[in-house]
Design a protein around this motif. Sequence first.
Motif, mmCIF file in Angstrom:
data_model
loop_
_atom_site.group_PDB
_atom_site.id
_atom_site.type_symbol
_atom_site.label_atom_id
_atom_site.label_comp_id
_atom_site.label_asym_id
_atom_site.label_seq_id
_atom_site.Cartn_x
_atom_site.Cartn_y
_atom_site.Cartn_z
ATOM 1 N N TRP A 336 1.496 -1.447 -0.455
ATOM 2 C CA TRP A 336 -0.120 0.122 -0.025
ATOM 3 C C TRP A 336 1.067 1.032 0.522
ATOM 4 N N LYS A 337 0.439 2.175 -0.778
ATOM 5 C CA LYS A 337 0.930 3.143 -0.482
ATOM 6 C C LYS A 337 1.327 3.999 0.718
ATOM 7 N N HIS A 338 2.117 4.750 0.847
ATOM 8 C CA HIS A 338 2.141 5.531 2.377
ATOM 9 C C HIS A 338 2.224 7.217 1.881
ATOM 10 N N ILE A 339 1.831 7.629 2.588
ATOM 11 C CA ILE A 339 1.781 9.079 2.423
ATOM 12 C C ILE A 339 2.773 9.952 3.495
ATOM 13 N N GLU A 340 3.428 10.610 3.407
ATOM 14 C CA GLU A 340 4.242 10.973 4.139
ATOM 15 C C GLU A 340 4.010 12.320 4.940
ATOM 16 N N GLU A 341 4.172 12.985 5.352
ATOM 17 C CA GLU A 341 3.696 14.146 6.051
ATOM 18 C C GLU A 341 4.979 15.676 5.375
ATOM 19 N N GLY A 342 4.581 16.461 5.071
ATOM 20 C CA GLY A 342 5.695 17.300 4.245
ATOM 21 C C GLY A 342 6.118 17.961 5.366
ATOM 22 N N THR A 343 6.916 19.421 5.190
ATOM 23 C CA THR A 343 8.356 19.541 6.372
ATOM 24 C C THR A 343 7.565 20.418 6.852
ATOM 25 N N ASP A 344 6.070 20.505 6.138
ATOM 26 C CA ASP A 344 4.683 22.027 6.682
ATOM 27 C C ASP A 344 4.262 22.026 7.271
ATOM 28 N N GLY A 345 4.237 19.974 7.845
ATOM 29 C CA GLY A 345 3.290 19.349 8.778
ATOM 30 C C GLY A 345 2.285 19.349 8.417
ATOM 31 N N HIS A 346 1.890 19.055 7.044
ATOM 32 C CA HIS A 346 0.547 18.510 6.430
ATOM 33 C C HIS A 346 0.947 17.586 5.484
ATOM 34 N N LYS A 347 0.024 16.996 4.553
ATOM 35 C CA LYS A 347 0.039 16.249 3.600
ATOM 36 C C LYS A 347 -0.777 16.816 2.764
ATOM 37 N N ASP A 348 0.031 15.764 1.545
ATOM 38 C CA ASP A 348 -0.865 16.045 -0.617
ATOM 39 C C ASP A 348 -1.235 14.933 -0.561
ATOM 40 N N PHE A 349 -2.521 15.482 -0.872
ATOM 41 C CA PHE A 349 -3.285 13.956 -1.298
ATOM 42 C C PHE A 349 -3.685 14.230 -2.274
ATOM 43 N N SER A 350 -2.855 15.043 -3.604
ATOM 44 C CA SER A 350 -3.538 15.287 -4.458
ATOM 45 C C SER A 350 -3.430 13.652 -5.336
ATOM 46 N N GLU A 351 -2.736 12.849 -4.939
ATOM 47 C CA GLU A 351 -3.071 11.361 -6.415
ATOM 48 C C GLU A 351 -4.079 10.706 -5.710
ATOM 49 N N VAL A 352 -4.136 10.771 -4.253
ATOM 50 C CA VAL A 352 -5.517 10.382 -4.230
ATOM 51 C C VAL A 352 -7.006 10.861 -4.523
ATOM 52 N N ILE A 353 -7.023 11.819 -4.718
ATOM 53 C CA ILE A 353 -7.681 12.999 -5.406
ATOM 54 C C ILE A 353 -8.082 12.433 -6.306
ATOM 55 N N ALA A 354 -7.050 12.623 -7.419
ATOM 56 C CA ALA A 354 -6.905 12.318 -9.189
ATOM 57 C C ALA A 354 -7.624 11.127 -9.705
ATOM 58 N N LEU A 355 -6.865 10.052 -7.926
ATOM 59 C CA LEU A 355 -7.398 8.088 -8.156
ATOM 60 C C LEU A 355 -9.044 8.455 -8.298
ATOM 61 N N ALA A 356 -9.647 9.404 -6.789
ATOM 62 C CA ALA A 356 -10.511 9.117 -6.451
ATOM 63 C C ALA A 356 -12.378 9.759 -7.983
ATOM 64 N N LYS A 357 -11.430 11.051 -8.473
ATOM 65 C CA LYS A 357 -11.834 11.085 -10.030
ATOM 66 C C LYS A 357 -12.712 10.259 -10.976
ATOM 67 N N THR A 358 -12.089 8.946 -10.837
ATOM 68 C CA THR A 358 -11.366 8.187 -11.562
ATOM 69 C C THR A 358 -12.477 6.705 -11.339
ATOM 70 N N CYS A 359 -13.592 7.095 -10.085
ATOM 71 C CA CYS A 359 -13.854 6.427 -9.859
ATOM 72 C C CYS A 359 -15.148 6.755 -9.657
ATOM 73 N N GLN A 360 -15.986 5.195 -9.572
ATOM 74 C CA GLN A 360 -17.344 5.367 -9.709
ATOM 75 C C GLN A 360 -18.471 5.675 -7.877
ATOM 76 N N ALA A 361 -19.015 6.610 -7.822
ATOM 77 C CA ALA A 361 -20.061 6.692 -6.342
ATOM 78 C C ALA A 361 -19.808 5.908 -5.700
ATOM 79 N N PRO A 362 -19.442 5.604 -4.118
ATOM 80 C CA PRO A 362 -20.415 4.865 -3.218
ATOM 81 C C PRO A 362 -21.500 4.432 -3.351
ATOM 82 N N THR A 363 -21.422 3.027 -3.374
ATOM 83 C CA THR A 363 -22.816 2.111 -3.427
ATOM 84 C C THR A 363 -23.309 1.991 -2.215
ATOM 85 N N GLU A 364 -25.016 2.179 -2.327
ATOM 86 C CA GLU A 364 -25.421 2.748 -0.846
ATOM 87 C C GLU A 364 -25.664 1.676 -0.104
ATOM 88 N N ILE A 365 -25.192 1.001 0.870
ATOM 89 C CA ILE A 365 -25.829 0.102 1.659
ATOM 90 C C ILE A 365 -26.641 0.714 2.859
#
Length: 550
Positions: A336-365
Amino acid sequence: MENKMFCFQCQETAKGTGCTVKGVCGKEASTSNYQDLLLGVVRGVATIDRAIRKAGFQSVPKVDTFFVDALFATITNANFDNASILRKVDKGIALKKQLLEIAEKNGVQLPAYHEILWGGEKVDYDAQSLRESVLRNENEDLRSLKELVVLGLKGMAAYYEHASRLGCTRPEITDFMGDALAIIANPDAGMDELLDCVLQTGKWGVDAMALLDKANTGAYGHPEMTRVNIGVGKNPGILISGHDLHDIEDLLRQTEGTGVDVYTHGEMLPAHYYPQLKKYKHLVGNYGNAWWKQREEFATFNGPIVFTTNCIVPPTAKDNYKDRVFTMNSTGFPGWKHIEEGTDGHKDFSEVIALAKTCQAPTEIETGEIVGGFAHNQVFALADKIVEAVKSGAIRKFVVMGGCDGRMKSRNYYTEFARQLPQDVVILTSGCAKFKYNKLNLGDINGIPRVLDAGQCNDSYTWAVVALKLKEIFGAADINDLPLAFNIAWYEQKAVIVLLALLSLGVKNIHIGPTLPAFVSPGVLKVLVEQFGLAGITTVEEDLKVLIGD
């Protein structure tokens, strides 16, 4: 490596005694052993560090950051990645060498513990990991007390790390953690010293939870009564699990305006209760249930999943979500990919967001809402109504049913206990144990919901604050004189620090289940029963009589 391990830190440990081949949690023997190796390094680092400081010399900066992270990484279901754990081992060995140089330079006398004497040779990692097993302590009562301390420290480390990431630190807490690690490293530590260390661990656990409460409320406002959607929207989504509010804030900021929604899972549900987080309109709701149902729920969610902390359930070869899971902080899983914290104390979620845009909406349970947000500030806002209800007899008793959920069918006890409670009893809860009953229609008493959810496991602090306030309001001589009972479910080490915290506050007659901890020896259990009235659960009917009365 020899296929040999011993781990008994969680409630599901094999046969109620200990996992010896593979963890019930899914942890491989090698992973368990490397975690033992890491803990040995932690004990060595902390012992040398404390000796240097107590001799009046300057130690290495951020030693406490190392052992807080390392302790957190060894919590159940947090890190299954051998490479990640061994990188922490290497970091600890490098720290230890620096500390040894300082000690030698300044003539600081060090004890001859094996954790200090071992040179950190990589060729010896496997053999040394076996020497660091919990079974290194042959006396089962001494071993039990040491494990109560170290497991409590793991829970404390989790809470402290969350607080520190929001800028709240308190050196006295990590100083105690270092002192406690040095005590449990001492092979000659006796029963009295260790029992005192157990109770001190509880005391400092209260302080750690108070610090985290200050950090969370300072950053995001006080939790407030909130109706949380459990359905889904039409946009693609990201599912965030774990406990770290700093991380969900980063994610919410970066997803705003992207067309990607955010959903919480498991212990991240209480994020919805905080004013500064719930203001994000694309925080759509909570998807699913407690951690142990994640495999089926991650499959239907369709989008990426991010783990800020435990609890990870290892996927099987058939699971369809393995390529869309990300870990952070002290967590890890092979592949699994690991997202490291940046020097500013925050994390970059750009890869996660880009992946989300290619996915279907959640299935309602499921559809509907669940109500929560009853941390101490919100409860105090209802104080007049609550006191009036108690004085009038509308509320006969409160029962704290916080803690953890888990896979064992015996945990259905908590669903039935909640369902069979008399209508004049209110449930106070926090942690994922609530998923056993928070979707039942248990009604209210004079407008006060019969299930008051304070939030995450660390928000058990709320019930200590509330209990002390009720003691003041009703003029009770003792916290145990209140109309308050404790029936707590446990699974992992954050529940251990909550239990020790309650004991340190003088709370007695706590019931825990679904089983008693394997790491509590018969001798230590006898002490806990005699001094604190600690008990296991029996049947719903019998426990209702004991805890609630006829």
